[in-house]
Enzyme design. Structure first.
Site, short mmCIF file in Angstrom:
data_model
loop_
_atom_site.label_atom_id
_atom_site.label_comp_id
_atom_site.label_asym_id
_atom_site.label_seq_id
_atom_site.Cartn_x
_atom_site.Cartn_y
_atom_site.Cartn_z
NE ARG A 111 6.66 -3.89 5.93
CZ ARG A 111 5.46 -3.34 6.06
NH1 ARG A 111 4.51 -3.96 6.71
NH2 ARG A 111 5.23 -2.16 5.53
CG ASP A 160 -0.06 3.50 6.73
OD1 ASP A 160 -0.93 2.77 6.22
OD2 ASP A 160 1.05 3.08 7.10
CB THR A 163 -4.85 -3.43 7.95
OG1 THR A 163 -5.12 -2.68 9.13
CG2 THR A 163 -3.41 -3.23 7.54
CE LYS A 203 -2.18 -1.43 3.70
NZ LYS A 203 -1.55 -2.76 3.81
CB THR A 204 3.72 2.33 2.16
OG1 THR A 204 2.93 2.07 3.32
CG2 THR A 204 4.53 3.58 2.36
#
Ligand code: ADP
Length: 355
Positions: free
Chosen positions: A236, A128, A177, A83-84
C-alpha cells in the site's frame, strides 16, 4: 459469475489525529478508490507471499473439486500487506459473492445478522479488524461458524425463548493486525490461519512496475527501485509513493518517473532512503529526548506524541522493529544504537540501555 462486493462496511467515523500538533499518520492519505483500482483481481496477479498463495491454491482447488465451501480463514499481518486483496481475490476465483464488513462497525448481533442471512451457499463474508468485535457479537458468531446456525433470543424476561435459524454454508474470512488480541475460541474456529509478512524490495519493484503500467506512466528501473526501498515492505505504501511520484513528475517534469524525479519528490515528502518518515523520526526523537532512550511504555510514548498507542503499535513500531531501530523489552521500548547513528542523535551513556 464474479460478483463485486455487495456490502461495504466501515461506517465508523474516522478519528482525526492530524490537527494541533497531533498525529500525521501518513503524508499521503490512503485512498480507497485508488487502492481498489490497483488491487490484483486474480490470485495469479498477487505478487509475493508465495507460500501463502500456494497454500490458498491448494484449498481453492480442493474446494472446486468437492464443490464445498472453503473453510474459514484468518489473515493476519500489519496494515497494507494484502489481507483485503486476498479476501477479495478468493471469491473471484470461485465465482462467488463477497460481503465486506468490519469489527468496529458491528456493535451488536443484530448488525451481523443481515450479513449471515444474506450469505449464500459457498459465498464469503469478510470481517476486517476482527479483533475489534464486541464480545456479544463474537459469541453470536461461534455457532454460525461451527454449525451454520444462529441462536436468536425472542422476547424478554420469563417469556424469552431462543430459536435456532439455519444458515447457508458460507466462508468467513477474518483479517487482523493483532492476532494476539483474538480470543482463543474465535481463533480456534478458523480452519486455516495465514500470516502475511513484509515484502522484499524486488517484490515491491514488481508491484510498482505493474501499477505504473496500469496508471499508464513510464518509470525507469532505478526509480522503481527507489520507490520500492522506501516502501517499508508494504505494497500500500508502494502504491501511495508511486502516486506521489507520478503527480510530482506531471507537475515538475515531463510526466516520466525518473531517478531525478523520485529523488526530488521524496525530498519534498521528507522520506529518507530507508523509508523513515517524519512520524518515525518524531517517535525516535521522543524516545531519546523525553525518555532518555527508554525503556518507555507505548502508552507513555503515545501520550507524549499525542497519538493513540494502538496506532503506534500498528503503524509505526512494526517498521522500526524491522529496521532494528527499537527493541521491545518487558519494561518498554528501547532505542538502538543503529537508530541513534541513522538519525545522528547522541545519548549520554547509551550503553546503559543494553547492559
Ligand atoms: P490490507 O487489507 O492488509 O490492509 P490491502 O489488501 O488493502 O491491505 O492492500 C493495499 C493495496 O496494496 C492493494 O490495493 C493492492 O493494490 C496492493 N497489494 C497488496 N498486496 C499485494 C500483492 N500481494 N500484490 C500486489 N499488490 C498488492
Amino acid at each position: 459469475m464474479v460478483r463485486e462486493p455487495v456490502i461495504k462496511g466501515g461506517d465508523e467515523p474516522e478519528e482525526d489525529f492530524s490537527g494541533g500538533g497531533g498525529w500525521d499518520s501518513s503524508f499521503l492519505a490512503d485512498d480507497a478508490e485508488y487502492d481498489d483500482a490497483l488491487r490484483p483481481q486474480r490470485l495469479s496477479e498477487v505478487v509475493g507471499q508465495r507460500q501463502v498463495v500456494e497454500r490458498l491454491q491448494v484449498i481453492l482447488d480442493a474446494t472446486r473439486k468437492r464443490n464445498e465451501p472453503l473453510g474459514h480463514l484468518l489473515l493476519d499481518g500489519p496494515p497494507g500487506l494484502g489481507k483485503t486483496t486476498l479476501a477479495s481475490v478468493l471469491p473471484k476465483e470461485l465465482g462467488t459473492e463477497l460481503q465486506i464488513t468490519s469489527g468496529p462497525s458491528l456493535s451488536a448481533p443484530k448488525d451481523l445478522l443481515p450479513y449471515l442471512t444474506n450469505a449464500s451457499h459457498g459465498s464469503f463474508l469478510f470481517i476486517d479488524e476482527i479483533h475489534r468485535l464486541p464480545a456479544t457479537v463474537e459469541e453470536f458468531i461461534y455457532p454460525a461458524m461451527e454449525d451454520f446456525r444462529v441462536d436468536i433470543t425472542l422476547g424478554e424476561g420469563i417469556n424469552a425463548r431462543t430459536v435456532n435459524m439455519k444458515l447457508q454454508k458460507f466462508t468467513l474470512i477474518g483479517a487482523t493486525t493483532r492476532s494476539g488480541m483474538l480470543t482463543a475460541p474465535l481463533r480456534d474456529r478458523f480452519v486455516r490461519r495465514e500470516h502475511l509478512d513484509f515484502y522484499e524490495d524486488h517484490e515491491l519493484v514488481e508491484i510498482v512496475r505493474r501499477n505504473s503500467k496500469k496508471l499508464r506512466t513510464e518509470i525507469s528501473d532505478v526509480a522503481a527501485f527507489e520507490i520500492a526501498r522506501r516502501s517499508r515492505g508494504t505494497p500500500r505504501k508502494a502504491n501511495n509513493l508511486l502516486r506521489w511520484a507520478r503527480d510530482f513528475a506531471t507537475s515538475k517534469a515531463d510526466g516520466k518517473i525518473t531517478n531525478d524525479v523520485v529523488t526530488r519528490a521524496f525530498e519534498m515528502l521528507e522520506i529518507d532512503l530507508l523509508g523513515l518518515e517524519r512520524q518515525d523520526r518524531r517517535y525516535l526523537e521522543t524516545l531519546v529526548k523525553t525518555f532518555s532512550g527508554g525503556p518507555a511504555g507505548v502508552q507513555a510514548l503515545g501520550h507524549s506524541l499525542n497519538i493513540p498507542a494502538d496506532t503506534l503499535e500498528d503503524e509505526v513500531e512494526p517498521f522500526l522493529l524491522r529496521c532494528g531501530f527499537i527493541q521491545r523489552s518487558p519494561r518498554g521500548r528501547i532505542v538502538t544504537l543503529a537508530a541513534l547513528e541513522h538519525l545522528k542523535l547522541t545519548l549520554p551513556d547509551a550503553g546503559r540501555l543494553f547492559r
